[in-house]
Write a protein that holds these residues in place. Structure first.
Motif, PDB file in Angstrom:
ATOM      1  N   UNK A   1      46.869  42.029  18.667  1.00 16.68           N
ATOM      2  CA  UNK A   1      48.182  41.836  19.300  1.00 16.68           C
ATOM      3  C   UNK A   1      48.195  42.411  20.711  1.00 16.68           C
ATOM      4  N   UNK A   2      48.861  41.752  21.615  1.00 14.70           N
ATOM      5  CA  UNK A   2      48.958  42.248  22.993  1.00 14.70           C
ATOM      6  C   UNK A   2      50.110  43.254  23.060  1.00 14.70           C
ATOM      7  N   UNK A   3      49.800  44.479  22.692  1.00 16.96           N
ATOM      8  CA  UNK A   3      50.811  45.536  22.696  1.00 16.96           C
ATOM      9  C   UNK A   3      50.973  46.148  24.076  1.00 16.96           C
ATOM     10  N   UNK A   4      49.910  46.065  24.878  1.00 10.86           N
ATOM     11  CA  UNK A   4      49.950  46.585  26.240  1.00 10.86           C
ATOM     12  C   UNK A   4      50.166  45.424  27.200  1.00 10.86           C
ATOM     13  N   UNK A   5      51.320  45.379  27.817  1.00 10.52           N
ATOM     14  CA  UNK A   5      51.600  44.307  28.775  1.00 10.52           C
ATOM     15  C   UNK A   5      50.672  44.436  29.976  1.00 10.52           C
ATOM     16  N   UNK A   6      50.004  43.335  30.345  1.00 15.04           N
ATOM     17  CA  UNK A   6      48.967  43.382  31.368  1.00 15.04           C
ATOM     18  C   UNK A   6      49.564  43.300  32.776  1.00 15.04           C
ATOM     19  N   UNK A   7      50.390  44.303  33.106  1.00  9.60           N
ATOM     20  CA  UNK A   7      50.955  44.331  34.444  1.00  9.60           C
ATOM     21  C   UNK A   7      49.957  44.945  35.422  1.00  9.60           C
ATOM     22  N   UNK A   8      50.217  44.711  36.686  1.00 11.22           N
ATOM     23  CA  UNK A   8      49.263  45.115  37.721  1.00 11.22           C
ATOM     24  C   UNK A   8      49.855  46.185  38.624  1.00 11.22           C
ATOM     25  N   UNK A   9      49.010  47.137  39.016  1.00 12.56           N
ATOM     26  CA  UNK A   9      49.404  48.141  40.008  1.00 12.56           C
ATOM     27  C   UNK A   9      49.479  47.529  41.408  1.00 12.56           C
ATOM     28  N   UNK A  10      48.805  46.378  41.572  1.00 11.16           N
ATOM     29  CA  UNK A  10      48.740  45.729  42.872  1.00 11.16           C
ATOM     30  C   UNK A  10      47.318  45.294  43.191  1.00 11.16           C
ATOM     31  N   UNK A  11      47.145  44.661  44.318  1.00  8.72           N
ATOM     32  CA  UNK A  11      45.834  44.189  44.744  1.00  8.72           C
ATOM     33  C   UNK A  11      45.390  44.898  46.005  1.00  8.72           C
ATOM     34  N   UNK A  12      44.098  45.207  46.044  1.00  6.45           N
ATOM     35  CA  UNK A  12      43.487  45.785  47.239  1.00  6.45           C
ATOM     36  C   UNK A  12      42.225  44.983  47.525  1.00  6.45           C
ATOM     37  N   UNK A  13      42.171  44.332  48.675  1.00  5.90           N
ATOM     38  CA  UNK A  13      41.017  43.525  49.092  1.00  5.90           C
ATOM     39  C   UNK A  13      40.652  42.488  48.033  1.00  5.90           C
ATOM     40  N   UNK A  14      41.671  41.924  47.381  1.00  3.28           N
ATOM     41  CA  UNK A  14      41.440  40.883  46.391  1.00  3.28           C
ATOM     42  C   UNK A  14      41.165  41.389  44.991  1.00  3.28           C
ATOM     43  N   UNK A  15      41.049  42.694  44.811  1.00 10.95           N
ATOM     44  CA  UNK A  15      40.803  43.274  43.497  1.00 10.95           C
ATOM     45  C   UNK A  15      42.134  43.580  42.822  1.00 10.95           C
ATOM     46  N   UNK A  16      42.365  42.992  41.652  1.00 12.75           N
ATOM     47  CA  UNK A  16      43.610  43.160  40.919  1.00 12.75           C
ATOM     48  C   UNK A  16      43.510  44.377  39.992  1.00 12.75           C
ATOM     49  N   UNK A  17      44.240  45.431  40.315  1.00 16.94           N
ATOM     50  CA  UNK A  17      44.202  46.661  39.522  1.00 16.94           C
ATOM     51  C   UNK A  17      45.171  46.535  38.344  1.00 16.94           C
ATOM     52  N   UNK A  18      44.731  45.777  37.340  1.00 20.48           N
ATOM     53  CA  UNK A  18      45.538  45.576  36.145  1.00 20.48           C
ATOM     54  C   UNK A  18      45.464  46.813  35.255  1.00 20.48           C
ATOM     55  N   UNK A  19      46.499  47.078  34.497  1.00 18.32           N
ATOM     56  CA  UNK A  19      46.607  48.319  33.728  1.00 18.32           C
ATOM     57  C   UNK A  19      45.453  48.492  32.742  1.00 18.32           C
ATOM     58  N   UNK A  20      45.052  47.405  32.062  1.00 18.92           N
ATOM     59  CA  UNK A  20      43.972  47.540  31.083  1.00 18.92           C
ATOM     60  C   UNK A  20      42.632  47.778  31.769  1.00 18.92           C
ATOM     61  N   UNK A  21      42.440  47.178  32.949  1.00 16.88           N
ATOM     62  CA  UNK A  21      41.206  47.405  33.697  1.00 16.88           C
ATOM     63  C   UNK A  21      41.119  48.850  34.175  1.00 16.88           C
TER      64      UNK A  21
END
Length: 317
Positions: free
Chosen positions: A145-165
């Motif tokens: 189950x997707x219990x952790x919503x995959x929101x993002x801290x933002x992008x830096x130089x095209x890199x998406x800093x998603x919460x799970x990453x």
């Protein structure tokens, strides 16, 4: 072959490589800890990882009652659920790793069996666990189950800093630092290093060899369980043979860094994760698994003692 992707998605590939490589590092710590003490490869560690991923699903779905189609959680409920799932996975993998040591290694070691017998026994346990889970799940993949919503801290130089990453990067670093300090500063850590250096001398110093070996398997199981939780959180699925490619990659990471060396396993996992991401981006995702085998063969051919240059025969934990 698409070389342009390296320049257009460089930092994104670096970020994904870090996340994947650090998961590899956690699993490779299980290999390198056992090798440092016993000079044997625990081939069942890949199946320990596999059962850890199913343990995460069991805790989230059966114990905590979150169905596969559950809505993402927030606040305290999210933290509570993820902590319970992480602890459940780590405990399950730690217990299983100790059982593997008792079944596949200890009795043979007590009878003076050679290392080949222990390796065959570990492979047998690995096959038993793999086929057992295949029959239980009827070879069907399982979805988390997707219990952790995959929101993002933002992008830096095209890199998406998603919460799970970000979680898959930060958590392994914390675990590695804690383990490194434990091995170097604690009494048990010193005992592990003493057994790694000389089992006979450790016995003369009054160290309980069986206890140290069991604790080494337990620690390796804990790190593998943490990797299973992070893998399930990021990729949200598992299957009975998920441990095969993960096991090969983690073993390659351990060899790449210098098997038996904790820091070598950590940096070896990072390097392998980076190489996999860039190879799959340039050559195609179908080459991802091939990259691992190519790296393993090249390391064994040209630098079998690993990047840290430490001789396998004199490796220290």
């Amino acid at each position: 072959m698409n070389l342009s992707v390296v320049t257009t998605q460089f930092w994104s590939l670096v970020l994904q490589g870090l996340a994947l490589g650090l998961i590899y590092s956690l699993v490779s710590l299980g290999y390198t800890m056992v090798y440092g003490v016993l000079r044997l490869i625990n081939f069942a560690n890949s199946e320990v990882f596999m059962l850890g991923t199913f343990a995460v699903l069991w805790v989230e779905i059966t114990v905590l009652g979150h169905p596969v189609n559950a809505q993402p959680l927030h606040g305290f409920e999210l933290v509570y659920t993820m902590v319970i799932a992480l602890v459940g996975s780590m405990i399950a993998c730690a217990v299983l790793a100790v059982l593997v040591e008792l079944v596949a290694y200890r009795r043979l070691r007590a009878r003076g069996a050679n290392r080949l017998a222990s390796l065959i026994s570990a492979i047998g346990v690995s096959i038993f666990l793999l086929e057992g889970m295949r029959m239980i799940t009827e070879s069907r993949p399982a979805t988390a189950p997707r219990l952790l919503e995959k929101w993002s801290f933002g992008e830096i130089a095209g890199a998406n800093f998603r919460i799970d990453t970000v979680l898959a990067i930060v958590a392994p670093i914390i675990i590695f630092v804690a383990l490194d300090q434990f091995v170097n500063r604690s009494r048990l850590g010193k005992a592990i290093r003493a057994v790694s250096m000389s089992e006979e001398n450790a016995k003369l110093m009054g160290i309980n060899i069986n206890r140290v070996i069991s604790m080494t398997f337990l620690i390796g199981g804990l790190t593998t369980g943490a990797a299973a939780f992070l893998y399930t959180t990021v990729y949200e699925n598992t299957v009975f043979n998920v441990g095969f490619n993960m096991g090969i990659a983690a073993f390659t990471a351990a060899v790449l860094g210098g098997i038996g060396n904790l820091r070598g396993a950590f940096y070896g996992g990072l390097a392998l994760g980076m190489m996999e991401q860039f190879a799959s981006a340039v050559l195609g995702s179908q080459w991802k698994a091939v990259t691992v085998f190519v790296v393993l063969v090249l390391i064994l051919l040209f630098k079998p003692n690993g990047l840290f240059g430490e001789a396998v025969q004199q490796t220290r934990t």
